[in-house]
Design a protein around this motif. Structure first.
Motif, short mmCIF file in Angstrom:
data_model
loop_
_atom_site.label_atom_id
_atom_site.label_comp_id
_atom_site.label_asym_id
_atom_site.label_seq_id
_atom_site.Cartn_x
_atom_site.Cartn_y
_atom_site.Cartn_z
N ALA A 76 -9.68 -4.36 -1.38
CA ALA A 76 -9.81 -2.91 -1.45
C ALA A 76 -8.51 -2.28 -1.93
O ALA A 76 -7.43 -2.66 -1.49
CB ALA A 76 -10.20 -2.36 -0.08
N GLY A 77 -8.60 -1.35 -2.81
CA GLY A 77 -7.45 -0.63 -3.32
C GLY A 77 -6.84 -1.22 -4.57
O GLY A 77 -6.06 -0.53 -5.25
N ALA A 108 -15.25 -3.95 2.71
CA ALA A 108 -13.81 -3.74 2.56
C ALA A 108 -13.01 -4.86 3.18
O ALA A 108 -11.87 -5.12 2.79
CB ALA A 108 -13.40 -2.40 3.17
N SER A 110 -12.97 2.19 -5.21
CA SER A 110 -11.82 1.33 -4.99
C SER A 110 -11.35 1.41 -3.54
O SER A 110 -11.01 0.40 -2.92
CB SER A 110 -10.68 1.73 -5.94
OG SER A 110 -9.57 0.91 -5.73
N TYR A 111 -11.30 2.64 -2.97
CA TYR A 111 -10.93 2.81 -1.58
C TYR A 111 -12.21 3.01 -0.78
O TYR A 111 -12.92 4.00 -0.96
CB TYR A 111 -10.00 4.02 -1.41
CG TYR A 111 -8.70 3.89 -2.17
CD1 TYR A 111 -7.78 2.89 -1.83
CD2 TYR A 111 -8.40 4.73 -3.22
CE1 TYR A 111 -6.60 2.76 -2.52
CE2 TYR A 111 -7.22 4.61 -3.92
CZ TYR A 111 -6.32 3.61 -3.57
OH TYR A 111 -5.15 3.47 -4.25
N HIS A 125 -13.67 3.80 2.52
CA HIS A 125 -13.47 4.34 3.86
C HIS A 125 -14.40 5.54 4.02
O HIS A 125 -15.10 5.95 3.08
CB HIS A 125 -12.00 4.74 4.09
CG HIS A 125 -11.36 5.40 2.91
ND1 HIS A 125 -11.78 6.61 2.42
CD2 HIS A 125 -10.31 5.01 2.12
CE1 HIS A 125 -11.04 6.96 1.40
NE2 HIS A 125 -10.14 6.01 1.18
N ALA A 138 -8.03 0.52 -7.73
CA ALA A 138 -7.36 1.81 -7.88
C ALA A 138 -5.95 1.61 -8.41
O ALA A 138 -5.47 2.41 -9.23
CB ALA A 138 -7.32 2.53 -6.54
N ALA A 144 0.83 -1.21 0.00
CA ALA A 144 0.00 0.00 0.00
C ALA A 144 0.85 1.25 0.00
O ALA A 144 0.48 2.28 -0.56
CB ALA A 144 -0.93 -0.01 1.21
N HIS A 181 -5.88 8.21 4.47
CA HIS A 181 -6.64 7.51 3.45
C HIS A 181 -6.34 8.08 2.07
O HIS A 181 -6.26 9.30 1.88
CB HIS A 181 -8.14 7.63 3.72
CG HIS A 181 -8.55 6.99 5.02
ND1 HIS A 181 -8.43 5.64 5.27
CD2 HIS A 181 -9.09 7.54 6.14
CE1 HIS A 181 -8.88 5.37 6.48
NE2 HIS A 181 -9.28 6.51 7.05
N LEU A 182 -6.20 7.16 1.11
CA LEU A 182 -6.00 7.58 -0.28
C LEU A 182 -7.34 7.99 -0.89
O LEU A 182 -8.39 7.44 -0.56
CB LEU A 182 -5.39 6.45 -1.10
CG LEU A 182 -3.90 6.17 -0.86
CD1 LEU A 182 -3.50 4.87 -1.54
CD2 LEU A 182 -3.05 7.33 -1.37
N ARG A 183 -7.26 8.93 -1.78
CA ARG A 183 -8.47 9.41 -2.46
C ARG A 183 -8.67 8.63 -3.75
O ARG A 183 -7.72 8.31 -4.46
CB ARG A 183 -8.33 10.91 -2.77
CG ARG A 183 -9.56 11.51 -3.41
CD ARG A 183 -9.45 13.02 -3.50
NE ARG A 183 -10.54 13.60 -4.25
CZ ARG A 183 -10.74 14.88 -4.42
NH1 ARG A 183 -9.90 15.75 -3.87
NH2 ARG A 183 -11.76 15.33 -5.12
N ASN A 184 -9.94 8.33 -4.05
CA ASN A 184 -10.26 7.58 -5.26
C ASN A 184 -9.99 8.43 -6.50
O ASN A 184 -10.04 9.67 -6.45
CB ASN A 184 -11.73 7.17 -5.25
CG ASN A 184 -12.00 6.02 -4.30
OD1 ASN A 184 -11.58 4.89 -4.54
ND2 ASN A 184 -12.68 6.31 -3.19
#
Length: 1850
Positions: free
Chosen positions: A752-753, A694, A78-79, A81, A756, A3, A61-64
């Motif tokens: 999850a992820g 998730a 994809s993410y 949260h 992305a 990640a 947290h990563l942004r989609n």
């Protein structure tokens, strides 16, 4: 991959923020493991150092990717949260104005606080039958899913709607119930669905109130079970309620209201029926004024009261019960105004005759004294005695409020029970769908017993929700055969155990309530002792000993123990209840019949007002003797039991979840408060769903979707024919960690992820490809630029060098020129100097030489003058000497000659006397004569010269001319006439003097005339100036008037054109609306007819039980005389008892009144259609003629006179014909009939006399019409008068204006005289023209008379012809006359549109009147003819009977004279003969058992129609009306039966639509009416029907054709509907244009064509099939165009509706696909030559929507272009498409909110429908244009394959 590898430069992340909850930021550098700080760049432009948590080291947290933002399903992200969910909801809600979003199995609904047009019936129809993932999220989609699963799985369903107050729970539940009511309908005629919906306003009025959070907040929970039968139609409903907030009856917080019903009553207090309630303003009552907000903005309580009463009436609550409810509610209000007065600390009293209490007692029907006593006292019971104890004022007030709450709760339960009774159905319930509208998780600053119960219920619901989600996940993994891994999810069973288990919170609360001295404090201590430090979910606040904290699934909540015991007990005094039970008001005791609450033996608590009590759910029954001993069940116990019952119900059903979110606390529309939203998302379980998803594999792709999306990541060698293996191979290379994905049977599951990450790889690959493409293109562009620059440089060099060369050459030329100039200049200077010197020298020389010459000249001149003087003197002296000498010589000569003459005279005298003398004289005389002759000639010549001179001078002076003549005559005569000449000269002189005198007189007269002319000139100039001024003014006025006239004419023309266009459009719309309404009525009639037949069959099956071994024969071929049977003109004689008996097995007659109304309506519509068509023609002619120049023409009334005379002659001829027929009939009867028959009392005689009387009356009417027409003709002839014309007065003015030359004054006077003469001549010419016009009019009158006589002669000739030839001749003549008249008047009024328009209008009116009269006359003639034929037939039968009694001798003696009734001679060809008993066989073989395919392929089109018509012709020839009616009725019924049996087969419906239309055209073509015979051959005209007028049957067949057409459209729609969305939207016709986006748990149909999916080719093939079948069946081309237009409308409407409801379809690439698909459809139209069918126009909304997806959407110019382009789309549709526009690739951009607002501002003035979706069920009104057949009937052969050998050609 790890990640941490995703945290690279420019990666976007979410960081916590105290204001916005989460804030977006961008990494400024790559993250490396071990870094403690992240360098971030915020969106507002600031840089930030984000410190990681040193303990967890958890990254933000990563942004989609932007491509995933705004997804319909949160699980597609994809993410997964919290910030991603919050951002996605915000984007959808704020930017796209979408309030619904899926979160796995949950529908998240955000309250927009604004009415949205997304709940109409068109939206319901759009969602009906669709899969849940196929459309955009909606409450209707959830309802459809529940309905579909109930029908498919045969399992009960539940829809659980939860949320905070004001989040929209009630509205969502209401819309769900509306969906079920609309889609399913009811199984009976009782309109159960309306009753179910009617329960909403009742429950809202008694259970909803205004709060600070919601204007219509539900203060109770409810669970409505909607029951369905086996056909899944609504049969009833049942409602269960939970936790009514009774405390609101007696207390409301600030800015809140009591229940709506109280304010509705107060608003309606002035109604007559409510006067007995003695109500007033809501501010007058204590229970309604506490909140201080009695009015809700935008709500009319009086109107709401009317709606509530209407709903009560619909649910069967009688008026008496309604008034009873209102009495009880009014009593509660008056009870709240009862006041208490303290006597001491422990007692109180009520003032005597207290008005509020009196009103309360009167309304409740109880004793005032008794109620007053028990309001201030209470009864205490001990083991041995009972005591009555007074209570304090505070206790009395609490007891009063408790009583009011108890009454209201009982009334609430009673209303709910009555509503359930009204919704109860006697039919057995097969299944149900429950709708649960219940409160969500609540947490406030002060939380009490109410919040505890609510949160307890939400804990139970959340547990059920978690288990269901977990179960679905498990089922999905098992279905895809993925290894099951345990997903850790939150289990709130410990929290539930803490509340409801043994020694739990509720158990301890009930136990404390049973204690005599239990208090909230003791209960709190028990809680601490039992659970503190023993249960992790239970905590104690640090600063309080009267509160406790529970860790719920959503949040920690601190509850205040104060009031828990009182609210749980919910006590009320027994004595007060007994008083109410003894009421005389019957309804009040009913409320307490089932009251099993044990009255508390303990004293009432002093805690004051009871804030909240709840409704018990089904309390257990006990013995009455135990009521005083047993304690009642507490509110907590009751609520726990009802909650367990609810959970059992929910667990037995399939749940569907709707989570309502309140976006802000201020009720602002489309305003999103992130803090409030996050609180609710955490509380409603949405984030838990995300967490569970998730934890497993949230992203799921089919293999085909994965291949299509990530094909760019594969190499050509990696692509295999097996898509599944290809995907596996690629994933193994892309994602090394195999735990990040799993391969299922049909899908690939990702952690999850990972999506992305794949999207990042795809974006990188595309970016690299883009960079390579950009590099190549830029290199190519730069090379092209370099080549252009090099070429330009060379060109510039060439031109520069040329310029330099030209400059050098120019320099050389200038240098040379300068040298030459210098040379010449120097030469010029030298030469000039030389010339100056030379000139000076010459001047000096000249002056010197001149001086010398002048001196010499003066000297010579002096000498010359001296010589001249000498010469003159010498000459004078010489002349003087000469003159003296000559005078002397002449004198001497004269003397000498005189002397010699005398001598000679003497000699002559002597010689004259001698003979010789005469001879000599004679000779001399001849010579002399000759000399004289010569002299005369000379004199003649001189005379001529003089004459010429005199002629020239004659005009100037006459006197001189006369003198010259006299001189000339005097010279010609002898010398003797000289004296006469002298006298004449004297006379001439006298004449000259006289002429001079006359000249003087003339001059004096001329002077007078000049003076007069000067005066006249001045006067004339003055007049001319005045006239000029007037002329100037007139010209100005004329120009102004002309300009005004032109402007007005232009404005009038534009206005008239606009008005004409509008009226034309309005007429067309009205015509289409009327036609559509009529066809809808036919459709409804057909539906009712089918329903009637079904009910009749069911009744037959129920009543008649077939016997064993015997089957009742089908009455398929029985003739239903009552259906579509219309008697002909002979129907008046049906009373004659000669009718045959009808079959015994006869169908039950239909409702003929409805059918007759429809028939009448059809006639009216046809008339309106004709009137509208005439009006349309008139308007078109007006437009065409208005462009011509206006010029006055004389009006001629000749055509009208001719028309009236023709009409009169036709009436006279008709009268004569009728008289002849009557006379012949009388004569035949008198000659032939026996005395017995013709006796005055005989029946036949009476019948004949009645008919003769009616005919005589008809003749009298005709005579009156003839007289009227003659009088009108005479008046019209007298009205014709000569026409006067006006003289042109401009000639005099023009003549006067010519008098401007001062030198022509004399001519001016003469000009005036000529002007007068000219005016006189003009008057004479006008007089002559008037005489000519009068003569022309007299000639026209004479020609009209001659035309009249000719017409009379022509009619007289026609009367001698046979009837048929007479009619044809008269019609032909009328056509010719009208044609000539039309042509004449068109030429006459070509330049005068107004007169031509008035002429056309009068002509239309006369034609309409004439047609009506002709129709009446034709009907009367036919009626009389048929009656005469019937009489003749009857007389013949009577004669036959009499002849049997007469002997043969008598027969011989009295020869038979047959009755002479004229009948048409017929050519018996083109007819088919069959026997009456073969009719059923004919219908069976030709209609019921006919195979359309064989007939269409092997035989001529329309063969059954031709055969049926030929049979009708034969029956018409036989004059058998019974046979005609029977055949037509059987035909119609059989066609309807075939269509009912095989109505789903397109070929069958198309075949019979074609044949029905052909049969209808045959009836028209051979009807004998002129309008239908224009295209017939002479042979076809001979085949026309002669005896029967089948116009009414034509209308019936037209109605049948309309029904068949509508059925055909429905069949088309059913066939096309499954193909349209897949073929037009989902299938990629152009492969690779659009990529597939990730989808969530709500899977959509793949946009890649798998096996079994429909494509555009499928639609085109189906269209080809439809078209070929219709062409094979011989359907009319115009009808085929209408069918194609309807098909294309269905395609366009369904496609556009799905586009408007599917966010994933609104993208640039999809717009390109749609436009390509539409172009293919247009190409199909061109191939079939159907471009003029109007089908292309029906696709215009879809085309514009596709263009809207592709155009630029940024600037104001783009907005203007969109507004002008999308004129076929409504404003709502345009805004919807812009809101739904979703980028599929990274190069696309979203539409900004400001741009959408700009569009809305520009379209605000557009007046269009607010409806969002198109009506896909709309059917265009159909018309059947007359299409005659050129096929000759006599040439038709009947094939043996039809099995019609029993009929024969005639």
């Amino acid at each position: 991959m790890a990640a941490s590898e995703l945290y690279t430069k420019f990666a976007r992340v979410w960081i916590p923020d105290p204001e916005e909850v989460w804030k977006s930021a961008e990494l400024l550098k790559d993250y490396k493991p071990g870094d403690k700080v992240l360098l971030l760049h915020l969106e507002e432009g600031k840089d930030l150092e984000y410190h990681l948590d040193p303990n967890t080291k958890e990254l933000p947290h990563l942004r989609n990717p932007d491509i995933l933002v705004g997804e319909n399903d949160l699980t597609a992200l994809s993410y997964l949260h919290e910030p991603a969910v919050l951002h996605n909801l915000r984007v959808r809600f704020i930017d796209s104005k979408l309030i619904y979003t899926y979160c796995g199995i949950v529908l998240v609904a955000i309250n927009p606080y604004e009415q949205l047009p997304i709940y109409g019936e068109d939206i319901i129809n759009a969602y009906s039958g669709q899969n849940m993932g196929d459309m955009d999220p909606h409450i209707f989609a959830v309802a459809e899913e529940a309905y579909k699963q109930m029908a498919r799985d045969e399992r009960n369903q539940s829809i659980i709607v939860s949320g905070e107050s004001g989040a929209g729970k009630t509205v969502s539940a209401k819309y769900a119930m509306r969906y079920f009511a609309t889609v399913s309908g009811s199984a009976s005629e009782a309109n159960v669905e309306e009753k179910v919906l009617a329960s909403n306003p009742i429950m809202e009025s008694i259970g909803n109130a205004k709060t600070t959070r919601n204007d219509n907040s539900s203060r109770f929970g409810k669970y409505i079970e909607i029951g369905f039968d086996k056909r899944y139609r609504i049969i009833g409903a049942n409602m269960r309620t939970y936790l009514l907030e009774k405390s609101r009856v007696v207390f409301q917080a600030e800015e809140e209201r009591n229940y709506h019903i109280f304010y509705q009553l107060c608003a309606s207090a002035k109604l007559p029926e409510f006067k007995m309630l003695r109500l007033g303003n809501a501010d007058n009552f204590n229970y309604t004024k506490q909140g201080g907000s009695p009015v809700i903005e935008g709500v009319d309580d009086a109107k709401e009261m009317a709606h509530t009463r209407q709903a009560c009436t619909l649910l069967g609550i009688s008026e008496s019960h309604q008034m009873g409810i209102f009495r009880i509610l009014a009593g509660i209000l008056h009870l709240g105004n009862v006041g208490f007065t303290s006597r001491d600390a422990d007692s109180c009293t009520i003032p005597p005759k207290h008005e509020p209490l009196c009103i309360f007692c009167d309304l409740m029907g109880v004793d005032y004294e008794e109620m007053c006593h028990w309001l201030c006292h209470r009864k205490l019971a001990t083991a041995t005695e009972t005591y009555i104890k007074p209570i304090s004022k505070l206790q009395a007030t609490n007891a009063r409020d408790a009583l009011a709450k108890h009454i209201y709760a009982k009334l609430f339960n009673w209303i709910v029970d009555n509503v359930n009774q009204a919704l109860h159905s006697a039919v057995k319930q097969h299944s149900f769908i429950g709708v649960l509208d219940i409160y969500g998780f609540e947490t406030f600053e002060i939380n009490s017993f109410e919040q505890f119960c609510i949160n307890y219920a939400n804990e139970k619901l959340q547990q059920q929700f978690n288990m269901h989600v977990f179960k679905l996940e498990q089922e999905e993994y098992m279905k895809e055969q993925i290894p099951w891994t345990l997903i850790d999810f939150y289990d709130n069973q410990p929290c539930i155990n803490l509340i409801e288990s043994k020694l739990g919170i509720l158990d301890l609360l009930d136990e404390e309530c049973k204690m005599p001295k239990g208090t909230d404090d003791t209960w709190a201590q028990k809680l601490y002792n039992t659970h503190l430090n023993k249960c992790a979910l239970f905590e104690k606040p640090r600063l309080s000993n009267k509160a406790f904290i529970i860790q719920h699934f959503a949040d920690k909540v601190e509850y205040q123990c104060e009031g828990f015991l009182e609210k749980n007990k919910d006590t009320v005094f027994e004595e007060q209840i007994k008083v109410l039970k003894s009421s005389k008001f019957k309804m009040l005791p009913e409320l307490f019949q089932d009251d099993e609450k044990a009255i508390s033996p303990t004293s009432a608590t002093s805690s004051g007002r009871t804030p909240l009590t709840r409704t018990p759910a089904k309390p257990t029954k006990g013995r009455p003797g135990q009521m005083a001993k047993e304690h009642k069940k507490t509110v907590g116990h009751q609520f726990r039991n009802s909650l367990h019952l609810l959970m059992e119900t929910l667990n037995a059903t399939t749940p569907h979840y709707v989570r309502c979110i309140k976006p802000n606390d201020f009720k602002f529309p489309f305003t999103f408060d992130e803090k409030r939203a996050v609180q609710q998302l955490r509380a409603c379980g949405v984030l838990e769903t995300i967490r569970i998803s998730a934890a497993g594999f949230p992203s799921r792709w089919t293999y085909q979707e994965f291949f299509s999306r990530y094909r760019v990541l594969m190499k050509q060698k990696d692509v295999l024919s097996d898509r599944k293996q290809t995907c596996k191979n690629v994933l193994e290379k892309l994602i090394l960690d195999k735990d990040k994905y799993q391969f299922g049977k049909t899908k690939i599951f990702f952690r999850a992820g990972q999506v992305a990450y794949l999207e990042k790889l795809r974006a990188d690959k595309l970016r690299a490809a883009c960079i390579r493409i950009q590099k190549t293109i830029r290199g190519w562009l730069l090379r092209k630029k370099y080549l252009r620059m090099r070429k330009a440089a060379i060109t510039v060099q060439r031109y520069v060098r040329g310029y330099q060369a030209r400059c050098y050459a120019k320099f050389l030329r200038r240098t040379k020129a300068a040298t030459i100039i210098q040379k010449y200049w120097r030469m010029y200077v030298v030469r000039r100097r030389y010339k100056i010197r030379r000139a000076a020298t010459i001047v000096l020389q000249s002056y010197l030489r001149g001086f010398l010459a002048r001196n010499r000249y003066r000297k010579i001149l002096r000498e010359h003058k001296a010589v001249i003087i000498q010469k003159r003197v010498r000459g004078w002296l010489a002349r003087t000497h000469y003159k003296r000498s000559m005078h002397a010589i002449i004198y001497l000569q004269c003397c000498l000659r005189r002397m010699m003459a005398k001598r000679e005279l003497k000699k002559l005298k002597i010689e004259a006397r001698s003979v010789e003398r005469y001879k000599k004289l004679h000779i001399g005389m001849e010579n002399k004569i000759m000399q004289l002759q010569r002299k005369v000639d000379e004199q003649n010549k001189d005379y001529k010269c003089l004459v010429e001179k005199l002629t020239n001078l004659e005009g100037i002076y006459n006197s001189e001319t006369e003198k010259l003549r006299s001189d000339l005559e005097r010279l010609q005569l002898s010398e003797e006439e000289a004296k006469v000449a002298t006298g004449r000269v004297l006379s001439l002189q006298e004449e000259i003097a006289k002429l001079r005198k006359d000249l003087e007189q003339t001059r004096s007269e001329k002077k007078c005339i000049e003076e007069h002319a000067d005066r006249y000139k001045q006067e004339t100039e003055q007049l001319v100036s005045n006239l000029k001024e007037e002329n100037t003014l007139l010209k100005q006025e004329k120009e102004a008037l002309n300009h005004r006239i032109v402007q007005q004419a232009k404005e009038m023309t534009e206005t008239m054109e606009k008005k004409l266009v509008e009226e034309t459009k309005q007429l067309e719309l009205d015509l289409n609306d009327e036609r559509l309404r009529y066809q809808n009525l036919l459709n409804e009639f057909s539906r009712l007819e089918e329903r009637y037949d079904d009910l009749k069959e069911e009744m037959t099956l129920m009543v008649h039980v077939p016997k064993p071994g015997h089957k009742r024969t089908d009455s398929t071929h029985s003739s239903n005389e009552s259906e579509y049977t219309f008697s002909s003109e002979i129907a008046e004689m049906e009373d004659i008892p000669s009718r045959t008996e009808e079959p015994s097995e006869k169908k039950v007659p239909l409702d003929m009144s409805l059918f007759l109304k429809l028939q009448k309506r059809v006639t009216e519509l046809e008339q309106e259609k004709q009137v509208m068509q005439d009006e349309l023609d008139r308007k078109e002619e007006q437009v065409l003629r208005s462009k011509a120049k206006e010029e006055e023409r004389p009006q001629i009334r000749g055509a009208e006179l001719e028309y009236e005379s023709l009409k009169r002659q036709e009436l006279e001829s008709e009268n004569k014909k009728l008289k002849n027929e009557l006379n012949e009939l009388r004569k035949a009867l008198s000659e032939k009939s026996a005395p017995e028959v013709t006796a005055p009392g005989a029946p036949a005689y009476r019948v004949l006399m009645e008919q003769l009387t009616s005919v005589s009356e008809e003749l009298d009417v005709r005579k009156e019409e003839v007289l009227i027409l003659r009088s009108q003709l005479v008046s019209q002839k007298e009205a014709i008068q000569p026409k006067n014309t006006m003289t042109d007065s401009t000639i005099l003015l023009e003549d006067v204006q010519k008098m401007k030359d001062k030198g022509e004054i004399a001519q001016a006077y003469i000009g005036l005289k000529e002007t007068n003469r000219l005016l006189e001549s003009q008057l004479q010419s006008q007089k002559r023209s008037h005489e000519n016009e009068a003569e022309a009019l007299r000639g026209e009158i004479q020609s009209l008379k001659e035309e009249n006589n000719r017409q009379q002669q022509l009619l007289a000739q026609n009367l001698q012809l046979p009837p048929e030839a007479r009619i044809e001749a008269s019609l032909q003549h009328e056509i010719t006359r009208l044609t000539n008249e039309n042509l004449y008047f068109e030429e006459l009024y070509a330049d005068d549109p107004k007169k031509y328009q008035s002429y056309r209008i009068s002509l239309y009116k006369r034609m309409i009147d004439l047609m009506e009269q002709l129709e009446k006359q034709d009907k009367t003639v036919r009626k009389l003819k048929k009656q005469l034929k019937v009489f003749a037939k009857k007389i013949g039968e009577l004669e036959v009977g009499q002849m049997e009694n007469i002997s043969p001798g008598q027969i011989i003696d009295e020869p038979i004279r047959p009755v002479n009734i004229p009948r048409k001679e017929k050519d018996f060809q083109g007819m088919l003969e069959y026997k009456k008993e073969d009719e059923q066989k004919l219908v069976k073989n030709l209609i019921l058992e006919l195979k359309p395919r064989g007939v269409a392929v092997n035989l001529i089109p329309g063969l059954p129609a031709y055969i049926l018509f030929m049979c009708v012709r034969h029956a018409d020839y036989l004059n058998d009306d019974q046979k005609v009616r029977s055949l037509l009725t059987s035909t119609i019924n059989s066609i309807k039966k075939v269509l009912k049996k095989r109505g789903d087969d397109f070929e069958t419906v198309s075949f019979w639509l074609s044949n029905t239309c052909r049969f209808l055209h045959c009836l028209k073509q051979y009807s004998g009416e002129e309008g239908f015979m224009k295209h017939n051959t002479s042979r076809q005209n001979e085949h026309c029907l002669t005896n029967f007028d089948l116009a009414e049957y034509r209308q019936v067949l037209s109605d049948l054709a309309i029904q068949i057409y509508q059925q055909l459209v429905r069949v088309l729609e059913n066939i096309l509907q499954p193909m349209i969305v897949s073929g037009m939207l989902e299938h990629e016709t152009i492969q690779g244009v659009s990529g597939v986006k990730p989808t969530g748990l709500r899977k959509r149909t793949s946009s890649i064509a798998d096996e079994g999916t429909y494509t555009l080719d499928s639609i085109l093939r189906q269209l080809n099939s439809f078209h070929s079948v219709m062409c094979q069946h011989g359907m009319d081309p115009e009808l085929i165009k209408q069918v194609v237009k309807q098909m294309f409308y269905i395609i366009g409407a369904i496609t556009l509706n799905n586009l408007l409801l599917r966010k994933d379809m609104c993208s640039w690439s999809k717009g390109m696909q749609i436009r390509y698909n539409v172009s293919q459809l247009e190409e199909w139209l061109r191939d079939k030559n159907l471009m003029n069918s109007g089908a292309k126009e029906t696709l215009e909304p879809l085309i514009q929507a596709a263009q809207l997806l592709q155009v630029k959407k940024k600037t104001d110019d783009d907005a203007e272009a969109i507004c002008s382009m999308c004129n076929a789309l409504t404003t709502a549709q345009i805004v919807k498409v812009l809101n739904l526009y979703t980028p599929v690739n990274e190069f696309e951009e979203r539409v900004s909110v400001s741009f959408i607002r700009t569009i809305q501002m520009r379209l605000r003035d557009r007046k269009d429908s607010p409806q969002l979706l198109m009506d896909a069920k709309h059917i265009f009104p159909v018309t059947f244009p007359f299409n005659p057949s050129s096929l000759a009937l006599e040439t038709i052969q009947i094939p043996a394959s039809l099995g019609l050998g029993f009929i024969s050609r005639v």
